[in-house]
Design a protein around this motif. Structure first.
Motif, PDB file in Angstrom:
ATOM      1  N   THR A  15       4.209  15.624 -85.069  1.00 35.51           N
ATOM      2  CA  THR A  15       4.473  16.027 -86.456  1.00 35.51           C
ATOM      3  C   THR A  15       6.004  16.079 -86.533  1.00 35.51           C
ATOM      4  O   THR A  15       6.621  17.029 -86.072  1.00 35.51           O
ATOM      5  CB  THR A  15       3.865  17.412 -86.757  1.00 35.51           C
ATOM      6  OG1 THR A  15       4.246  18.313 -85.710  1.00 35.51           O
ATOM      7  CG2 THR A  15       2.349  17.352 -86.813  1.00 35.51           C
ATOM      8  N   GLY A  17       9.617  14.100 -85.233  1.00 29.79           N
ATOM      9  CA  GLY A  17       9.962  13.505 -83.942  1.00 29.79           C
ATOM     10  C   GLY A  17      10.471  14.521 -82.934  1.00 29.79           C
ATOM     11  O   GLY A  17      10.682  14.213 -81.764  1.00 29.79           O
ATOM     12  N   ALA A  21      10.580  14.724 -78.644  1.00 29.28           N
ATOM     13  CA  ALA A  21      11.942  14.620 -78.090  1.00 29.28           C
ATOM     14  C   ALA A  21      12.228  15.805 -77.162  1.00 29.28           C
ATOM     15  O   ALA A  21      12.837  15.647 -76.096  1.00 29.28           O
ATOM     16  CB  ALA A  21      12.971  14.558 -79.224  1.00 29.28           C
ATOM     17  N   VAL A 241      19.029   5.075 -90.215  1.00 26.26           N
ATOM     18  CA  VAL A 241      17.890   5.060 -89.291  1.00 26.26           C
ATOM     19  C   VAL A 241      16.678   5.625 -90.040  1.00 26.26           C
ATOM     20  O   VAL A 241      16.677   6.793 -90.435  1.00 26.26           O
ATOM     21  CB  VAL A 241      18.198   5.917 -88.040  1.00 26.26           C
ATOM     22  CG1 VAL A 241      16.990   5.962 -87.121  1.00 26.26           C
ATOM     23  CG2 VAL A 241      19.412   5.362 -87.298  1.00 26.26           C
ATOM     24  N   GLY A 243      13.591   5.767 -88.805  1.00 23.20           N
ATOM     25  CA  GLY A 243      12.556   6.277 -87.893  1.00 23.20           C
ATOM     26  C   GLY A 243      11.250   5.515 -88.071  1.00 23.20           C
ATOM     27  O   GLY A 243      11.246   4.288 -88.214  1.00 23.20           O
ATOM     28  N   PRO A 286      15.922  20.476 -86.407  1.00 22.90           N
ATOM     29  CA  PRO A 286      16.644  21.200 -85.357  1.00 22.90           C
ATOM     30  C   PRO A 286      17.104  20.302 -84.214  1.00 22.90           C
ATOM     31  O   PRO A 286      18.195  20.490 -83.677  1.00 22.90           O
ATOM     32  CB  PRO A 286      15.619  22.220 -84.862  1.00 22.90           C
ATOM     33  CG  PRO A 286      14.284  21.700 -85.288  1.00 22.90           C
ATOM     34  CD  PRO A 286      14.526  20.899 -86.538  1.00 22.90           C
ATOM     35  N   GLY A 287      16.283  19.303 -83.855  1.00 23.21           N
ATOM     36  CA  GLY A 287      16.650  18.409 -82.751  1.00 23.21           C
ATOM     37  C   GLY A 287      17.906  17.626 -83.106  1.00 23.21           C
ATOM     38  O   GLY A 287      18.881  17.602 -82.338  1.00 23.21           O
ATOM     39  N   THR A 288      17.898  17.037 -84.293  1.00 19.23           N
ATOM     40  CA  THR A 288      19.040  16.220 -84.715  1.00 19.23           C
ATOM     41  C   THR A 288      20.304  17.075 -84.806  1.00 19.23           C
ATOM     42  O   THR A 288      21.385  16.641 -84.386  1.00 19.23           O
ATOM     43  CB  THR A 288      18.730  15.553 -86.073  1.00 19.23           C
ATOM     44  OG1 THR A 288      17.484  14.861 -85.949  1.00 19.23           O
ATOM     45  CG2 THR A 288      19.813  14.590 -86.493  1.00 19.23           C
TER      46      THR A 288
END
Ligand code: UDP
Length: 387
Positions: A15, A17, A21, A241, A243, A286-288
């Motif tokens: 749900t 990426g 990751a 990008v 995705g 949050p990852g990005t």
């Protein structure tokens, strides 16, 4: 006789990426820290185990979040300890068999969950004599109550605010560790400088380069934002990008652009793209955000998921690492400032570097290994913030 290596099961779902990751980054860090002293596997529990219609969640997630108001309301009314308990007990009869089958088919010496949905079900399915269960929270600030189940042995959170929230949800403070958002080591090890990277990707190397990304699923008004930048008169490269959003990429390919514009679908080159860019325009994932900090990349947030990503906006603004710009005009205005006022942009780059936590995945890997008895727990505590 050779001793069997400890086996770790990562529970995640696509749900967005970010969950995959995070699991990938921790797996990578475990290999870097402990070579082949242990084995790992990842299971997308929603796609591969949840009964219908829940197994369709990864497929419909990008569609659902196109209705941000509805998503936000759903998030708010389900957040809170009593609500989380109600959700879990209501759904248990429907998911019990699937949860039990998953833990039976994937025996492990330790389980790591990087997703809020499912923690209570797995803990219930595992029963009393179970291996250690660790939750790695991959939301930065506004972490949903479903992340926190008191039965978990360890909760690893990315920020102090997430720590406080865990305590609010009755987690024992001694079980909570702050390690940062897990990100891949590739983000901290640039092999080439900006100019060389741009040459490698075939982008003009002398232009201010803007990376536009909407998370793993290419969410939010990416097209409108890119158009506004292109029509603004700024002399820049745009790297967009999309995705897994193939439809968006197809649409963007039909447009003509004044500036050099490069379109990508899902890429595994994100660490290098970030290093090659001068600013990132992104959904508040949050990852990005955590990756951009490590790359020293000023952040413009053009969209967020109400509820779970609200706190990320506050985090970015209060750390001075970027700007909340939900309107394409504000995106253009912010870029213009950063291009015209190099000192101002440099300060934001500095702030990114101070807020970055490049060691997060290594710390998480060591915490996991200490639970398996591979290393001494006290040695892991160095460098970890714990109240
Ligand atoms: N990502 C990637 N390739 C892409 C698009 C995204 O590797 O083409 C990665 C990105 O670097 C980040 C994750 O996908 O690690 C997105 O996580 P985030 O938490 O930002 O957002 P989500 O997609 O979970 O909403």
């Amino acid at each position: 006789m050779t001793k069997k290596k400890p086996h770790i099961l990562f529970l995640f779902s696509d749900t967005g990426g970010g969950h995959r990751a995070a699991a990938d980054a921790i797996t990578e860090a475990l290999a870097l820290e402990f070579d082949d002293a242990l084995t790992t596997e990842m299971v997308d529990f929603l796609k591969d185990y949840a009964p219908p219609p829940y197994n369709q969640l990864p497929r419909f997630y990008p569609e659902m979040v196109k209705l941000p108001e509805l998503w936000g309301v759903g998030y708010k009314i389900s957040d809170g300890r009593p609500q989380a308990r109600l959700v879990t007990s209501t759904l248990w009869p429907y998911v019990r068999n699937a949860a039990r089958r998953l833990v039976r088919e994937h025996p492990a010496d330790l389980l790591v969950s990087v997703h809020p949905v499912g923690n209570s079900f797995f803990l219930k399915a595992l029963g009393k004599n179970r291996p250690p269960f660790i939750t790695v929270v991959t939301d930065m600030v506004t972490t949903h109550a479903l992340w926190y189940d008191q039965r978990a042995d360890l909760i690893i959170v990315p920020t102090r605010i997430a720590f406080e929230r865990a305590v609010e949800y009755h987690m024992a403070p001694e079980k909570i560790f702050i390690a940062g958002q897990p990100i891949s080591e590739r983000h901290s090890r640039p092999e080439l400088d900006k100019v060389a990277l741009r040459e490698k990707f075939g982008w003009p190397s002398d232009k201010f380069t803007i990376l536009l990304v909407g998370g793993g699923d290419g969410m939010g008004p990416l097209a409108e934002t890119a158009r506004a930048i292109d029509e603004s008169g700024l002399d820049v490269n745009q790297v967009i990008v999309t995705g897994r959003n193939a439809r968006l990429k197809d649409y963007l390919e039909t447009l003509s652009w004044e500036n050099p514009t490069f379109l990508y679908g899902f890429t595994t080159d994100m660490p290098e793209f970030m290093r090659a860019a001068n600013a990132i325009v992104t959904k508040a994932g949050p990852g990005t955000i955590a990756e951009a900090l490590v790359a020293g990349l000023p952040v413009i947030l053009y969209a967020k998921l109400p509820g779970q990503e609200d706190g990320n906006v506050t985090f970015v603004e209060s750390a001075g690492v970027g700007v909340w710009a939900p309107d394409p005009l504000k995106v253009v205005r912010t870029l213009t400032r950063w291009i015209c006022r190099a000192d101002e942009r440099e300060q934001v780059v500095e702030n990114c570097r101070s807020a970055a936590r490049p060691q997060s995945s290594r710390i998480i890997a060591r915490l996991i290994a200490s639970r398996l008895g591979l290393i001494d727990h006290d040695s892991v505590l160095e460098g970890i913030g714990q109240a």
